[in-house]
Write an enzyme that holds these catalytic residues in place. Sequence first.
Site, PDB file in Angstrom:
ATOM      1  N   ASP A 155       0.852  -1.200   0.000  1.00 57.26           N
ATOM      2  CA  ASP A 155       0.000   0.000   0.000  1.00 57.26           C
ATOM      3  C   ASP A 155       0.884   1.245   0.000  1.00 57.26           C
ATOM      4  OD1 ASP A 155      -1.899   1.983   0.515  1.00 57.26           O
ATOM      5  OD2 ASP A 155      -1.902   1.576   2.678  1.00 57.26           O
ATOM      6  N   ASN A 176      -0.450   4.564  -0.465  1.00 59.53           N
ATOM      7  CA  ASN A 176      -1.098   5.844  -0.122  1.00 59.53           C
ATOM      8  C   ASN A 176      -1.795   5.819   1.240  1.00 59.53           C
ATOM      9  OD1 ASN A 176      -3.183   4.190  -0.801  1.00 59.53           O
ATOM     10  ND2 ASN A 176      -4.286   5.705  -2.035  1.00 59.53           N
ATOM     11  N   ASP A 236      -4.071   3.930   2.714  1.00 55.05           N
ATOM     12  CA  ASP A 236      -5.479   3.587   2.990  1.00 55.05           C
ATOM     13  C   ASP A 236      -5.622   2.140   3.463  1.00 55.05           C
ATOM     14  OD1 ASP A 236      -4.982   2.255   0.656  1.00 55.05           O
ATOM     15  OD2 ASP A 236      -6.712   3.050  -0.449  1.00 55.05           O
ATOM     16  N   ASP A 268      -1.930  -1.408  -3.752  1.00 58.81           N
ATOM     17  CA  ASP A 268      -2.302  -0.684  -4.973  1.00 58.81           C
ATOM     18  C   ASP A 268      -1.277  -0.899  -6.086  1.00 58.81           C
ATOM     19  OD1 ASP A 268      -0.235   1.191  -4.053  1.00 58.81           O
ATOM     20  OD2 ASP A 268      -1.788   1.886  -2.642  1.00 58.81           O
ATOM     21  N   ASP A 290      -5.976 -11.356 -14.973  1.00 55.18           N
ATOM     22  CA  ASP A 290      -6.977 -12.347 -14.601  1.00 55.18           C
ATOM     23  C   ASP A 290      -8.220 -12.056 -15.439  1.00 55.18           C
ATOM     24  OD1 ASP A 290      -8.362 -14.291 -12.982  1.00 55.18           O
ATOM     25  OD2 ASP A 290      -6.989 -13.772 -11.351  1.00 55.18           O
ATOM     26  N   ASP A 349     -10.266 -17.299 -15.083  1.00 52.49           N
ATOM     27  CA  ASP A 349     -10.998 -17.708 -13.891  1.00 52.49           C
ATOM     28  C   ASP A 349     -12.094 -18.732 -14.231  1.00 52.49           C
ATOM     29  OD1 ASP A 349     -11.376 -16.872 -10.991  1.00 52.49           O
ATOM     30  OD2 ASP A 349     -13.407 -16.561 -11.724  1.00 52.49           O
ATOM     31  N   GLU A 387      -8.169 -21.736 -15.172  1.00 49.47           N
ATOM     32  CA  GLU A 387      -8.468 -22.339 -13.871  1.00 49.47           C
ATOM     33  C   GLU A 387      -9.601 -23.330 -14.098  1.00 49.47           C
ATOM     34  OE1 GLU A 387      -9.870 -21.221  -9.336  1.00 49.47           O
ATOM     35  OE2 GLU A 387     -10.863 -20.370 -11.059  1.00 49.47           O
ATOM     36  N   HIS A 429      -4.246 -17.459  -4.105  1.00 47.99           N
ATOM     37  CA  HIS A 429      -5.085 -16.652  -3.209  1.00 47.99           C
ATOM     38  C   HIS A 429      -6.292 -17.432  -2.685  1.00 47.99           C
ATOM     39  CE1 HIS A 429      -6.852 -16.638  -7.116  1.00 47.99           C
ATOM     40  NE2 HIS A 429      -7.988 -16.166  -6.625  1.00 47.99           N
ATOM     41  N   ASP A 430      -6.498 -18.648  -3.169  1.00 55.18           N
ATOM     42  CA  ASP A 430      -7.631 -19.463  -2.716  1.00 55.18           C
ATOM     43  C   ASP A 430      -7.194 -20.604  -1.795  1.00 55.18           C
ATOM     44  OD1 ASP A 430      -9.414 -18.013  -4.292  1.00 55.18           O
ATOM     45  OD2 ASP A 430      -9.169 -19.351  -6.008  1.00 55.18           O
TER      46      ASP A 430
END
Length: 560
Positions: A21, A23, A25, A29, A98, A199, A256, A328-329
């Site tokens: 990150d 910035n 928040d 990003d 993706d 995906d 996938e 990520h899964d």
Amino acid sequence: MVKSWWKESVVYQVYPRSFRDTNGDGIGDLKGIIEKLDYIKLLGANVIWLCPVYKSPNDDNGYDISDYRDIMDEFGTMEDFDKLLDEAHKRGLKILMDLVVNHTSDEHKWFIESRKSKDNKYRDYYIWKDPKDGKEPNNWGGAFAGSAWEYDENTNMYFLHCFSRKQPDLNWENPEVRREVQELVKYWLDKGIDGFRMDVINMISKDQTFPDGVKAEGSLYGDKDPIVMNGPRVHEYLKELNEKVLSKYDIMTVGETPLVTPEIAMQYVGEDRNELNMVFEFEHMDIDRDESKAMKQPFDLIKLKKVFTKWQKGLENGGWNSLYWNNHDQARVVSRFGNDKEYWEKSAKMLGTCLHMQQGTPYIYQGEEIGMTNVHFETIEDYRDISAINRYKEEVEVKGRDKDSFMNYLHELSRDNARTPMQWNSCENAGFTEPEVKPWIKLNPRYKEINVETQINNPNSIFNYYRELIKIRRENEIVVYGKYDLILEDDKEIYAYTRTLDSKKLLVICNFSKNEPVFNLPEDIKYNFSQKIISNYDVDDSKIEKIKLKPYECRVYMLQ
Ligand code: GLC
Ligand code: CA
């Protein structure tokens, strides 16, 4: 075997929300990815797969896209994206996007129009069905708990959503939908990206009779998966996409594809098929889980060896594998198939070796290269994944399952294990964001010990070991193209295999246990000369006939 750059590549997967990150928040990003390109380059990967960065209301963290031609506000702007692509290319790094086109967000303009009326021009972009006996059109359950159908009062019909109710499935039977997808794929390829990870691409063709699924014991819904995966027209659609768009570019594509066997996979990736370059299979990720019951099963090395071997052999003639432990899964592999306590470092290196010496294109998921581990969130409130939250409600609140047992399942297998922020250093927030910021998801408290800074200059770190694995692949054709053969099939602790190319043989030995089993070289492996290529303990090179292995030890030898 036909050679190509994507067979010789190593992919690094970035989950932008949790990478870096810039910035303040609390959300990663695009500028953060630009900042870390040199890091990825240093590791040695040459392709980056970016999880979705398109405009999205984030019901499923970007896998619900509301505009395919724009960037998610939280991640930055199209200008930032163009800069990222440019900076990546300057460093010789390729970018895979993706492609999520089984479904859109319900906030996509097509769906907003589609639900307005039965005669709207976009009505047939989605899958609408009349109620059956006043209820859902069939018994399918969605991937994130609940029914796969959502009732829409406005027209008294249901729409299909295989994932969350904010992810309506596109109707690929409609040629207009296929044309739209072809155009958006072309839009990104013309920008200069280098390919796509597609995906759940084997779900795009649905059996038009929409039959009920089989209901597992204790389950509230029927299983749609065997019905919606590898449907009747999927190959026709992919061939069309390939012929009209993909084949015109020098790119790489990976689909996938849950619920595929090597035989089915060959229909997607066979050299003569003109569909995709490779797929992600799930069999090796399913050996220790029972999703219908939301339960972890014990790890079984024999099973793992069988599955990997089946895939290595199944695709060796005219197909191609992708190799992955993490994404990520999936939960973190060192916690899942290794030992994240006393043998954390050894087992992370051993797992990397076991995978990277196989035939296929390896994928490294952010943090895997430093041995990031599963997180142990104490309460369901700390989870961010829609899948964890919805299933908690269904399992614990609706079905009355014991809360601790369900939390246990999340600790071992939740997708959020992979989604905690990248651990760059030992400062508060691990260098993911500024110390005073609250990140969108909690950090794994082990960042103080496990982070990039402590590993990058340590020659014995997991990071530098992964660098070495990548370098070995770059420098030895046998690692990319050699033929795979399993040895010591029945050994419950050792996973060993060979790779053969011309007169060379690679011998890979991995101990998956904390015991000290003895490796016996099978008699039919003949050689005049052996050289150790890599190992995770300091060992003497020469003798390979009988090796007493240390806990989680691995070694790779080149035999001639
Ligand atoms: C894929 C993605 C996963 C997502 C789902 C729906 O499996 O990897 O993260 O939730 O598709 O798009
Ligand atoms: Ca940010």
